[in-house]
Write a protein that holds these residues in place. Structure first.
Motif, PDB file in Angstrom:
ATOM      1  N   GLY A  33      -4.850   2.488  -2.779  1.00  0.00           N
ATOM      2  CA  GLY A  33      -4.088   2.331  -1.457  1.00  0.00           C
ATOM      3  C   GLY A  33      -4.666   2.936  -0.246  1.00  0.00           C
ATOM      4  N   ASP A 349       2.380   3.528  -2.970  1.00  0.00           N
ATOM      5  CA  ASP A 349       2.945   3.700  -1.766  1.00  0.00           C
ATOM      6  C   ASP A 349       2.251   2.235  -1.017  1.00  0.00           C
ATOM      7  N   THR A 350       2.215   1.211  -1.507  1.00  0.00           N
ATOM      8  CA  THR A 350       1.394  -0.101  -0.878  1.00  0.00           C
ATOM      9  C   THR A 350       2.351  -1.218  -1.338  1.00  0.00           C
ATOM     10  N   ARG A 369      -0.309  -0.894   3.704  1.00  0.00           N
ATOM     11  CA  ARG A 369       0.638   0.311   3.456  1.00  0.00           C
ATOM     12  C   ARG A 369       1.235   0.806   4.791  1.00  0.00           C
ATOM     13  N   GLU A 380       6.860   6.603   1.965  1.00  0.00           N
ATOM     14  CA  GLU A 380       6.396   6.864   0.489  1.00  0.00           C
ATOM     15  C   GLU A 380       7.648   6.927  -0.444  1.00  0.00           C
TER      16      GLU A 380
END
Length: 434
Positions: A33, A349-350, A369, A380
């Motif tokens: 990420g 978190d991507t 992201r 997040e």
């Protein structure tokens, strides 16, 4: 999850996501990420709280409604779980708040709004209107709202059929167990002009196809057309069987879903498994497009810690681009009509993009992201997001991306918070095309 395309050719939809308690983020996933290009938010909503200090609102899933007559007056409609619905303007300021329905009885489950999606130009509500459709997990029903930006009482009006029945449950006792309506995607069949909602079930692998139906007095109900159960266990290349780890009795559920209107293809994100491709009418055989990295990893649930932990090394059967949970699925459509299936990879978190030019070859293309800037923090543990690739006035002339932030900056008093971030879509397109 989730947003939808407007009536303009370039309009589109984007994202959603949800957290599975106890999920761990592999180090290699976090590193992957960090290597992806980043975009930043321009604005954010006021924080929402769900805690023991009087808060009962938890940000989850947004949808973007475009005001064709006055794009600057477009809206973001978002779920806040037990807090109901929030409606925001393009400056991320709240313009309306609608409560979730009260419990049927004091000891019954309260209303809990999980996902929201839009239906455009329908005659269902007594006149040609745009509708917001919501999955009410607390009551196992759909809720339907007519959108009228000029209504002085507020742009959303509840037009749900008061006689609407539970979708999956047969009694209030079953509803209280909360194996109820969860993920949501809407779809209008271009051949028949009939509108549908595809609804997944919490803690189960079931997806239901519901036809939206006009009722007397301008209300909207629904009827079940058919259901489909995705697999709960999988045969691995070495001949062994594997099932995702979870609490006892819970099966690997679906949340993020989107329908490609160009060919009637449904993409469904089974959170701990991967992305499925199947017909939106729920006929035919589903195909697993991509897997999460954790696919095939043996794990066991520990009741004391409420977590799953690996019990053996990773055998290497998983994918490379998604970290469980896979949550939000939507379409990012470009001006020429091509574009991507966009998936939220919650574990790192991507967001991952898959080619959608041909329905039988969804090749991975790129990722990005949403990171923090000097003014606004990033996103997040995303529980939902949406994109609209259409002009939205002076603020977002090239479109808008809205993402849920599951770990918003804590309040001054230290309370945990969630919220929504507004991102200029031009940044996303630049990141995708570089």
């Amino acid at each position: 999850m989730t947003v939808r395309r407007s009536a303009l050719p370039a309009a589109a939809a984007l994202l959603l996501c949800t957290t599975l308690a106890g999920s761990a983020i592999p180090a290699q996933a976090a590193a992957a990420g960090d290597s992806l290009p980043a975009v930043t938010a321009r604005a954010e909503t006021a924080p929402l709280h769900d805690d023991d200090q009087g808060g009962n609102a938890d940000a989850d899933d947004p949808a973007i409604w475009r005001n064709a007559a006055a794009p600057d007056r477009s809206l973001v409609i978002a779920t806040a779980k037990e807090g109901g619905l929030r409606v925001y303007d393009l400056d991320a300021r709240q313009v309306q708040s609608l409560p979730a329905p009260a419990p049927a009885a004091p000891d019954d489950a309260p209303g809990r709004f999980n996902n929201v999606d839009l239906v455009h130009g329908t005659a269902l509500a007594g006149a040609r209107s745009d509708l917001a459709v919501v999955s009410d997990r607390g009551h196992d029903r759909l809720r339907v709202y007519r959108i009228d930006r000029d209504n002085p009482a507020g742009p959303l009006t509840d037009v749900t059929d008061p006689q609407a029945a539970p979708i999956f449950s047969t009694s209030q006792e079953e509803i209280n167990e909360q194996d109820t309506a969860y993920g949501l995607a809407t779809w209008t069949d271009p051949a028949t002009r009939r509108s549908y909602a595809l609804v997944s079930r919490n803690n189960r692998t079931t997806v239901a196809l519901l036809e939206l139906v006009a009722r007397t007095g301008g209300t909207v109900g629904y009827r079940t057309v058919r259901t489909l159960d995705l697999p709960a266990a999988f045969r691995l290349p070495d001949g062994t069987s594997w099932a995702p780890c979870g609490e006892p009795g819970e099966l690997p559920q679906v949340e993020g879903m989107v329908v490609d209107p160009a060919n009637g293809t449904l993409y469904a994100g089974q959170e701990d498994v991967g992305i499925w491709r199947l017909r939106a009418d729920l006929t035919g055989t589903p195909v697993l497009v991509d897997k999460v990295r954790e696919y095939g990893v043996p794990a066991a649930y520990d009741e004391e810690s409420d977590e799953c932990a690996p019990t053996a090394p990773d055998p290497g059967h998983g994918g490379e681009h998604l970290a469980a949970d896979v949550e939000g699925l939507t379409l990012l459509t470009e001006a020429d009509g091509d574009g991507y299936v966009l998936a939220s990879s919650q574990g790192d978190d991507t967001f991952a993009l898959y080619d959608r030019e041909t329905a039988d070859d969804n090749e991975y293309e790129a990722g990005f992201r949403v990171a923090a800037s000097a003014l606004v923090d990033g996103s997040e543990e995303c529980d939902g997001a949406a994109v609209l690739n259409a002009p939205l006035g002076r603020r977002y002339p090239q479109g808008l991306l809205v993402v849920q932030d599951g770990e918003d900056t804590p309040s001054a008093d230290g309370r945990d918070a969630t919220g929504f971030k507004f991102v200029d879509l031009a940044q996303v397109m630049d990141a995708v095309e570089d």
